[in-house]
Design a protein around this motif. Structure first.
Motif, PDB file in Angstrom:
ATOM      1  N   LEU A 145       5.793   4.671   1.762  1.00 49.69           N
ATOM      2  CA  LEU A 145       6.440   5.783   2.467  1.00 49.69           C
ATOM      3  C   LEU A 145       7.327   5.267   3.598  1.00 49.69           C
ATOM      4  O   LEU A 145       8.460   5.718   3.783  1.00 49.69           O
ATOM      5  CB  LEU A 145       5.374   6.734   3.036  1.00 49.69           C
ATOM      6  N   THR A 162      -2.236  17.487   4.201  1.00 50.97           N
ATOM      7  CA  THR A 162      -2.123  16.227   3.469  1.00 50.97           C
ATOM      8  C   THR A 162      -2.898  15.158   4.216  1.00 50.97           C
ATOM      9  O   THR A 162      -3.402  15.386   5.322  1.00 50.97           O
ATOM     10  CB  THR A 162      -0.651  15.804   3.297  1.00 50.97           C
ATOM     11  N   PHE A 163      -2.965  13.972   3.591  1.00 52.36           N
ATOM     12  CA  PHE A 163      -3.538  12.813   4.251  1.00 52.36           C
ATOM     13  C   PHE A 163      -2.572  12.366   5.353  1.00 52.36           C
ATOM     14  O   PHE A 163      -1.363  12.497   5.220  1.00 52.36           O
ATOM     15  CB  PHE A 163      -3.751  11.696   3.215  1.00 52.36           C
ATOM     16  N   LYS A 175      -7.769   5.671  -6.006  1.00 46.05           N
ATOM     17  CA  LYS A 175      -6.667   6.492  -6.522  1.00 46.05           C
ATOM     18  C   LYS A 175      -6.702   6.498  -8.049  1.00 46.05           C
ATOM     19  O   LYS A 175      -7.406   5.693  -8.672  1.00 46.05           O
ATOM     20  CB  LYS A 175      -5.323   5.949  -6.014  1.00 46.05           C
ATOM     21  N   ALA A 208      -1.287   9.686   6.411  1.00 47.56           N
ATOM     22  CA  ALA A 208      -0.256   8.657   6.216  1.00 47.56           C
ATOM     23  C   ALA A 208       1.141   9.259   6.075  1.00 47.56           C
ATOM     24  O   ALA A 208       2.128   8.681   6.542  1.00 47.56           O
ATOM     25  CB  ALA A 208      -0.583   7.808   4.996  1.00 47.56           C
ATOM     26  N   THR A 209       1.220  10.427   5.435  1.00 44.89           N
ATOM     27  CA  THR A 209       2.519  11.042   5.190  1.00 44.89           C
ATOM     28  C   THR A 209       3.259  11.288   6.509  1.00 44.89           C
ATOM     29  O   THR A 209       4.438  10.960   6.633  1.00 44.89           O
ATOM     30  CB  THR A 209       2.335  12.392   4.446  1.00 44.89           C
ATOM     31  N   ASP A 251       5.670  11.997  -2.081  1.00 45.12           N
ATOM     32  CA  ASP A 251       4.418  11.281  -1.846  1.00 45.12           C
ATOM     33  C   ASP A 251       3.544  11.518  -3.069  1.00 45.12           C
ATOM     34  O   ASP A 251       2.885  12.548  -3.210  1.00 45.12           O
ATOM     35  CB  ASP A 251       3.736  11.778  -0.564  1.00 45.12           C
ATOM     36  N   SER A 288       0.194   4.891  -4.206  1.00 42.47           N
ATOM     37  CA  SER A 288      -0.812   3.978  -3.660  1.00 42.47           C
ATOM     38  C   SER A 288      -1.706   3.516  -4.797  1.00 42.47           C
ATOM     39  O   SER A 288      -2.043   4.308  -5.680  1.00 42.47           O
ATOM     40  CB  SER A 288      -1.654   4.725  -2.627  1.00 42.47           C
ATOM     41  N   PHE A 296      -4.700   2.149  -3.963  1.00 41.04           N
ATOM     42  CA  PHE A 296      -6.013   2.073  -3.310  1.00 41.04           C
ATOM     43  C   PHE A 296      -7.082   2.284  -4.405  1.00 41.04           C
ATOM     44  O   PHE A 296      -6.871   3.077  -5.321  1.00 41.04           O
ATOM     45  CB  PHE A 296      -6.081   3.162  -2.235  1.00 41.04           C
ATOM     46  N   ASN A 351       0.853  -1.199   0.000  1.00 43.47           N
ATOM     47  CA  ASN A 351       0.000   0.000   0.000  1.00 43.47           C
ATOM     48  C   ASN A 351       0.883   1.242   0.000  1.00 43.47           C
ATOM     49  O   ASN A 351       2.108   1.130   0.147  1.00 43.47           O
ATOM     50  CB  ASN A 351      -0.965  -0.011   1.203  1.00 43.47           C
ATOM     51  N   GLY A 352       0.249   2.397  -0.121  1.00 38.72           N
ATOM     52  CA  GLY A 352       1.010   3.641  -0.195  1.00 38.72           C
ATOM     53  C   GLY A 352       1.671   4.015   1.117  1.00 38.72           C
ATOM     54  O   GLY A 352       2.760   4.604   1.133  1.00 38.72           O
ATOM     55  N   THR A 353       1.021   3.672   2.217  1.00 37.45           N
ATOM     56  CA  THR A 353       1.607   3.977   3.523  1.00 37.45           C
ATOM     57  C   THR A 353       2.903   3.179   3.711  1.00 37.45           C
ATOM     58  O   THR A 353       3.918   3.718   4.150  1.00 37.45           O
ATOM     59  CB  THR A 353       0.595   3.635   4.645  1.00 37.45           C
ATOM     60  N   CYS A 397       1.029   9.593  -4.062  1.00 35.41           N
ATOM     61  CA  CYS A 397      -0.158   8.732  -3.977  1.00 35.41           C
ATOM     62  C   CYS A 397      -1.347   9.320  -4.726  1.00 35.41           C
ATOM     63  O   CYS A 397      -2.285   8.601  -5.059  1.00 35.41           O
ATOM     64  CB  CYS A 397      -0.515   8.486  -2.519  1.00 35.41           C
ATOM     65  N   GLN A 398      -1.323  10.635  -4.980  1.00 38.19           N
ATOM     66  CA  GLN A 398      -2.479  11.253  -5.639  1.00 38.19           C
ATOM     67  C   GLN A 398      -2.183  11.749  -7.058  1.00 38.19           C
ATOM     68  O   GLN A 398      -3.077  12.318  -7.686  1.00 38.19           O
ATOM     69  CB  GLN A 398      -2.998  12.429  -4.788  1.00 38.19           C
ATOM     70  N   VAL A 458       4.218  16.419  -1.061  1.00 42.42           N
ATOM     71  CA  VAL A 458       3.043  15.640  -1.461  1.00 42.42           C
ATOM     72  C   VAL A 458       2.477  16.295  -2.712  1.00 42.42           C
ATOM     73  O   VAL A 458       2.256  17.508  -2.727  1.00 42.42           O
ATOM     74  CB  VAL A 458       1.970  15.660  -0.340  1.00 42.42           C
ATOM     75  N   GLY A 484      -2.738  -1.845  -2.595  1.00 41.27           N
ATOM     76  CA  GLY A 484      -1.493  -1.995  -3.341  1.00 41.27           C
ATOM     77  C   GLY A 484      -0.719  -0.702  -3.296  1.00 41.27           C
ATOM     78  O   GLY A 484      -1.270   0.361  -2.991  1.00 41.27           O
TER      79      GLY A 484
HETATM   80  C1  LIG Z   1      -3.785   7.434  -0.205  1.00 41.69           C
HETATM   81  C2  LIG Z   1      -2.642   8.190   0.318  1.00 41.69           C
HETATM   82  C3  LIG Z   1      -1.632   7.577   1.080  1.00 41.69           C
HETATM   83  C4  LIG Z   1      -1.725   6.178   1.592  1.00 41.69           C
HETATM   84  O1  LIG Z   1      -1.985   5.193   0.670  1.00 41.69           O
HETATM   85  P1  LIG Z   1      -2.616   3.784   1.167  1.00 41.69           P
HETATM   86  O2  LIG Z   1      -2.454   2.904  -0.017  1.00 41.69           O
HETATM   87  O3  LIG Z   1      -4.022   4.035   1.535  1.00 41.69           O
HETATM   88  O4  LIG Z   1      -1.799   3.319   2.323  1.00 41.69           O
HETATM   89  C5  LIG Z   1      -0.564   8.356   1.455  1.00 41.69           C
HETATM   90  N1  LIG Z   1      -0.453   9.639   1.118  1.00 41.69           N
HETATM   91  C6  LIG Z   1      -1.411  10.267   0.404  1.00 41.69           C
HETATM   92  C7  LIG Z   1      -1.227  11.704   0.044  1.00 41.69           C
HETATM   93  C8  LIG Z   1      -2.534   9.569  -0.011  1.00 41.69           C
HETATM   94  O5  LIG Z   1      -3.480  10.196  -0.711  1.00 41.69           O
END
Ligand SMILES: *Cc1c(COP(=O)(O)O)cnc(C)c1O
Length: 371
Positions: A60, A81-82, A187, A84-85, A153, A182, A184, A55-57, A155-156, A127, A195
């Protein structure tokens, strides 16, 4: 906010075949689909190494583990940001150092990064928020001058180009030392579960990260350092192979929806449409508006009553999150982020929006704002 069902129905044959092939092969973990996807993504991104992970987390977290950062090292990231960062930074006992964002692009402000650098700073995590690349040239220059790592980051913003001053382009996520994404489902390149992936052009970092995602192992059952277990499974890779083939077309669909929204809301005194940064071709993970003197909750409730989903990304700045309260920070420290958290909202954004839906959404937003 997304319409994964309609998207699936349009690619059902390819997806079903990809999944069935994995099931027939029973190579559920590290099967050929994972290796093929890795190669195809490397080619698409024009990056030397893609390391798939869970996954994206994790992407990172693995990046920061591979950089050998030590407890107490400071990592600069965006306050908007989300979670997770910042979460992985805190989890590794590194110190997250937050900086404010640009009010137009919502991305990290390079001047604020420079002000936040101390002798303990080791890395910057920009990000690429909502689908638009952060100012990478400035960030890389700051990193070079101060000998810092840059972990993007992404992920987006998978598929977005960063456009350099000289006009050349690179994919977001391939400019820093490491990029993370990510997969997800919601996304821009989403699978049908969890993933993620890590990108780098650095051979040594790639080797290190391949080992970290696999229990710190390079030779089987010999563990050179503490790692994690973070894998992309073959069924997800099969889905991603199909969707990667459509990624550019999906970005175009998202831009089409964004342009429709832009036109409908242009010049409205109560709405600020997303500013398109000249150095990035926006892939619109989200279409996020800033309201001006609008009862945002009433607007969202009104839209919901018409069957239109609308969301707030993000309602609370990182430094005001309960788990991240820190005596270093107080209310008012990140005025742009705090303003945005109070005034933004996002409209449905996905690949299947058509004129009729967009017309219905924009008409209702405008109707609410009339009085
Ligand atoms: C979705 C997201 C993540 C985490 O991704 P996961 O696959 O849900 O763990 C991290 N950073 C940002 C900016 C995100 O949008």
């Amino acid at each position: 906010m997304v319409d994964l069902r309609s998207q699936y129905l349009n690619i059902k044959q390819e997806i079903d075949k990809g999944i069935q092939d994995v099931v027939d092969s029973c190579a559920f973990i590290n099967g050929p689909a994972v290796q093929e996807f890795q190669k195809e993504l490397e080619k698409y991104l024009e990056v030397k190494h893609v390391i798939p992970c869970a996954n994206g987390t994790d992407a990172l977290q693995v990046s920061m583990m591979a950089l050998g950062l030590q407890p107490g090292d400071e990592v600069i990231t965006s306050s908007f940001t989300f979670i997770a960062t910042a979460e992985v930074i805190a989890l590794l006992k590194l110190t997250p150092v937050l900086v404010d964002v640009d009010p137009d692009t919502f991305n990290i402000d390079p001047k604020a990064i420079e002000r936040a650098i101390t002798s303990k700073t080791k890395a910057i995590v920009p990000v690429h928020l909502f689908g638009q690349a952060a100012p990478m040239e400035e960030i890389m220059e700051i990193a070079r001058k101060n000998n810092l790592f840059v972990v993007e980051d992404n992920c987006q913003a998978i598929g977005a180009d960063y456009i350099f001053n000289d006009g050349s382009r690179k994919k977001a996520g391939t400019i820093g030392h490491i990029g993370c994404t990510s997969f997800f489902p919601s996304k821009n390149l989403g699978c049908y579960g969890d993933g993620g992936a890590i990108f780098t052009n650095d051979d040594d970092l790639a080797k290190q990260m391949r080992s970290v995602v696999n229990h710190g192992m390079t030779v089987r059952y010999y563990h050179d350092h503490i790692g994690v277990n973070s894998r992309l499974d073959s069924i997800q890779a099969a889905v991603l192979r199909v969707k990667l083939g459509h990624l550019n077309e999906y970005a175009e669909r998202r831009r089409f929806a964004a342009t429709f929204y832009d036109k409908a809301f242009a010049g409205h005194p109560k709405l600020k449409t997303p500013v398109r940064y000249a150095k990035s071709n926006h892939v619109f993970h989200q279409y996020t508006l800033v309201t001006n003197q609008v009862d945002r909750k009433a607007l969202i409730d009104f839209l919901m009553s018409k069957g239109i989903p609308a969301m707030i990304y993000y309602p609370v700045p990182l430094h005001m999150q309960k788990a991240y309260l820190d005596p270093r920070y107080k209310h008012g420290d990140f005025p742009v982020t705090e303003q945005l958290c109070q005034h933004v909202f996002s409209l449905p954004m996905h690949t299947e929006l058509d004129d009729e839906q967009l017309e219905f959404i924009t008409r209702n937003v405008l109707e609410f704002l009339k009085d």
